[in-house]
Enzyme design. Sequence first.
Site, PDB file in Angstrom:
ATOM      1  N   TYR A  75      28.931  -9.352 -19.805  1.00 50.21           N
ATOM      2  CA  TYR A  75      30.022 -10.176 -20.331  1.00 50.21           C
ATOM      3  C   TYR A  75      31.344  -9.419 -20.361  1.00 50.21           C
ATOM      4  O   TYR A  75      32.409 -10.004 -20.168  1.00 50.21           O
ATOM      5  CB  TYR A  75      29.662 -10.781 -21.698  1.00 50.21           C
ATOM      6  N   GLN A 109      33.872 -27.193 -19.135  1.00 48.65           N
ATOM      7  CA  GLN A 109      32.620 -26.435 -19.298  1.00 48.65           C
ATOM      8  C   GLN A 109      32.918 -24.952 -19.119  1.00 48.65           C
ATOM      9  O   GLN A 109      32.033 -24.124 -19.307  1.00 48.65           O
ATOM     10  CB  GLN A 109      31.605 -26.866 -18.241  1.00 48.65           C
ATOM     11  N   VAL A 111      34.304 -21.184 -19.661  1.00 47.95           N
ATOM     12  CA  VAL A 111      34.519 -20.323 -20.824  1.00 47.95           C
ATOM     13  C   VAL A 111      35.795 -19.496 -20.665  1.00 47.95           C
ATOM     14  O   VAL A 111      36.187 -18.772 -21.571  1.00 47.95           O
ATOM     15  CB  VAL A 111      33.295 -19.400 -21.075  1.00 47.95           C
ATOM     16  N   ASP A 112      36.457 -19.628 -19.510  1.00 53.11           N
ATOM     17  CA  ASP A 112      37.732 -18.905 -19.338  1.00 53.11           C
ATOM     18  C   ASP A 112      38.854 -19.660 -20.051  1.00 53.11           C
ATOM     19  O   ASP A 112      38.654 -20.784 -20.536  1.00 53.11           O
ATOM     20  CB  ASP A 112      38.043 -18.677 -17.844  1.00 53.11           C
ATOM     21  N   HIS A 127      31.414 -25.307 -23.678  1.00 58.27           N
ATOM     22  CA  HIS A 127      30.484 -24.181 -23.579  1.00 58.27           C
ATOM     23  C   HIS A 127      31.032 -22.906 -24.215  1.00 58.27           C
ATOM     24  O   HIS A 127      30.582 -21.808 -23.894  1.00 58.27           O
ATOM     25  CB  HIS A 127      30.110 -23.936 -22.102  1.00 58.27           C
ATOM     26  N   ASN A 223      36.187 -32.501  -5.457  1.00 61.07           N
ATOM     27  CA  ASN A 223      35.239 -31.433  -5.146  1.00 61.07           C
ATOM     28  C   ASN A 223      35.216 -31.249  -3.628  1.00 61.07           C
ATOM     29  O   ASN A 223      35.269 -32.236  -2.904  1.00 61.07           O
ATOM     30  CB  ASN A 223      33.831 -31.835  -5.650  1.00 61.07           C
TER      31      ASN A 223
HETATM   32  P1  OAD Z   1      28.614 -24.970 -10.725  1.00 60.13           P
HETATM   33  O1  OAD Z   1      28.640 -23.602 -10.146  1.00 60.13           O
HETATM   34  O2  OAD Z   1      27.292 -25.579 -10.992  1.00 60.13           O
HETATM   35  O3  OAD Z   1      29.389 -25.961  -9.754  1.00 60.13           O
HETATM   36  C1  OAD Z   1      30.658 -25.630  -9.260  1.00 60.13           C
HETATM   37  C2  OAD Z   1      31.192 -26.823  -8.499  1.00 60.13           C
HETATM   38  O4  OAD Z   1      32.502 -26.496  -8.081  1.00 60.13           O
HETATM   39  C3  OAD Z   1      30.403 -27.191  -7.240  1.00 60.13           C
HETATM   40  O5  OAD Z   1      30.206 -28.600  -7.232  1.00 60.13           O
HETATM   41  C4  OAD Z   1      31.325 -26.773  -6.096  1.00 60.13           C
HETATM   42  O6  OAD Z   1      31.198 -27.593  -4.955  1.00 60.13           O
HETATM   43  C5  OAD Z   1      32.675 -26.942  -6.748  1.00 60.13           C
HETATM   44  N1  OAD Z   1      33.777 -26.142  -6.181  1.00 60.13           N
HETATM   45  C6  OAD Z   1      33.722 -24.958  -5.524  1.00 60.13           C
HETATM   46  N2  OAD Z   1      34.958 -24.565  -5.172  1.00 60.13           N
HETATM   47  C7  OAD Z   1      35.820 -25.512  -5.612  1.00 60.13           C
HETATM   48  C8  OAD Z   1      37.231 -25.701  -5.545  1.00 60.13           C
HETATM   49  N3  OAD Z   1      38.026 -24.810  -4.954  1.00 60.13           N
HETATM   50  N4  OAD Z   1      37.754 -26.806  -6.105  1.00 60.13           N
HETATM   51  C9  OAD Z   1      36.979 -27.731  -6.710  1.00 60.13           C
HETATM   52  N5  OAD Z   1      35.640 -27.611  -6.790  1.00 60.13           N
HETATM   53  C10 OAD Z   1      35.062 -26.531  -6.256  1.00 60.13           C
HETATM   54  O7  OAD Z   1      29.529 -24.932 -12.025  1.00 60.13           O
HETATM   55  P2  OAD Z   1      29.554 -25.960 -13.246  1.00 60.13           P
HETATM   56  O8  OAD Z   1      29.304 -27.344 -12.789  1.00 60.13           O
HETATM   57  O9  OAD Z   1      30.773 -25.674 -14.021  1.00 60.13           O
HETATM   58  O10 OAD Z   1      26.984 -23.180 -18.313  1.00 60.13           O
HETATM   59  O11 OAD Z   1      28.294 -25.459 -14.065  1.00 60.13           O
HETATM   60  C11 OAD Z   1      28.026 -26.028 -15.295  1.00 60.13           C
HETATM   61  C12 OAD Z   1      27.483 -24.989 -16.242  1.00 60.13           C
HETATM   62  O12 OAD Z   1      26.395 -24.298 -15.627  1.00 60.13           O
HETATM   63  C13 OAD Z   1      28.456 -23.889 -16.591  1.00 60.13           C
HETATM   64  O13 OAD Z   1      29.363 -24.235 -17.614  1.00 60.13           O
HETATM   65  C14 OAD Z   1      27.534 -22.792 -17.040  1.00 60.13           C
HETATM   66  C15 OAD Z   1      26.503 -22.887 -15.954  1.00 60.13           C
HETATM   67  O14 OAD Z   1      25.239 -22.404 -16.286  1.00 60.13           O
HETATM   68  C16 OAD Z   1      26.903 -22.302 -19.305  1.00 60.13           C
HETATM   69  O15 OAD Z   1      27.243 -21.146 -19.171  1.00 60.13           O
HETATM   70  C17 OAD Z   1      26.344 -22.864 -20.560  1.00 60.13           C
END
Ligand code: OAD
Length: 262
Positions: A75, A109, A111-112, A127, A223
Amino acid sequence: MDETAPMSTDPLTAAAQILCRSTRVVCLTGAGVSAESGVPTFRDAQTGLWAQFDPEELASPAGFQRNPGLVWRWYMSRLAMVEQAQPNPGHRALAQLERILPHFVLITQNVDDLHERAGSQRVIHLHGSITRFRCSQCGAPYQLQPQDREAEMPPVCRLCNGWIRPDVVWFGEPLPPEALVQAWDETGQCQAMLVVGTSGVVYPAAQLPVVAREHGATLIDVNPEKGPMADLADIFLQGPSGVILPQLVEKTIACRGDQHET
Ligand code: OAD
């Protein structure tokens, strides 16, 4: 703009028309919105954090209990990365939407703190936050000290001697109740939801777009990849948020300008 005017067949213009006609807008963001700032996502095949690290070891209460030093050091390195990162045009565009729309709330979602550093003021962190710390035993808040950043083990709580941990939500933990209530409340009232850069596979966050739709809101997904959110959405804007969102803001401003003229 004429309220009864037909929707544009161009998805970007149609999305701007939706935002323009809505009195309450919610935006749900995920890791993708920070990708262009150099903060890795979680599930992208090569670069995602969960492709390289085991969430069971690094992001769960049991993992922290087993190896607090490993989790702490991980972290601290993520915190350093976030602190060095700068908001990108996508973050700035969302801050601008908050300024130009009558009611705009961000639910993230992430944390930044890049949304806040870009100027967003109404941000709900589902989160938690990697820039805040608390005791893993008694919950007392903790102010990070310079020496903690290089330490092999987490600092200990002055009140109860428990390990200090980042104030983020780990797997198997409940979401902060206040954030959850606010997020559900805003979602139930919005007319449009913008979903940006999330894979939409982590619950309960992924339920919010479903709830919004059930309440009659129009869903816009931004996306580069077509995923579950795109399938659910009324409008899918394919591309990186740092490119798409500034264009969406420009069109929304134009649309609002037209509206004020009529
Ligand atoms: P993910 O890593 O699951 O998904 C990221 C998404 O961003 C994907 O759908 C990519 O296609 C998209 N992506 C990539 N580059 C991009 C860009 N330049 N512009 C727009 N989209 C882009 O991340 P989250 O959905 O945020 O939880 O994941 C959800 C949670 O899973 C997080 O908050 C974290 C993780 O485990 C906790 O830590 C509790």
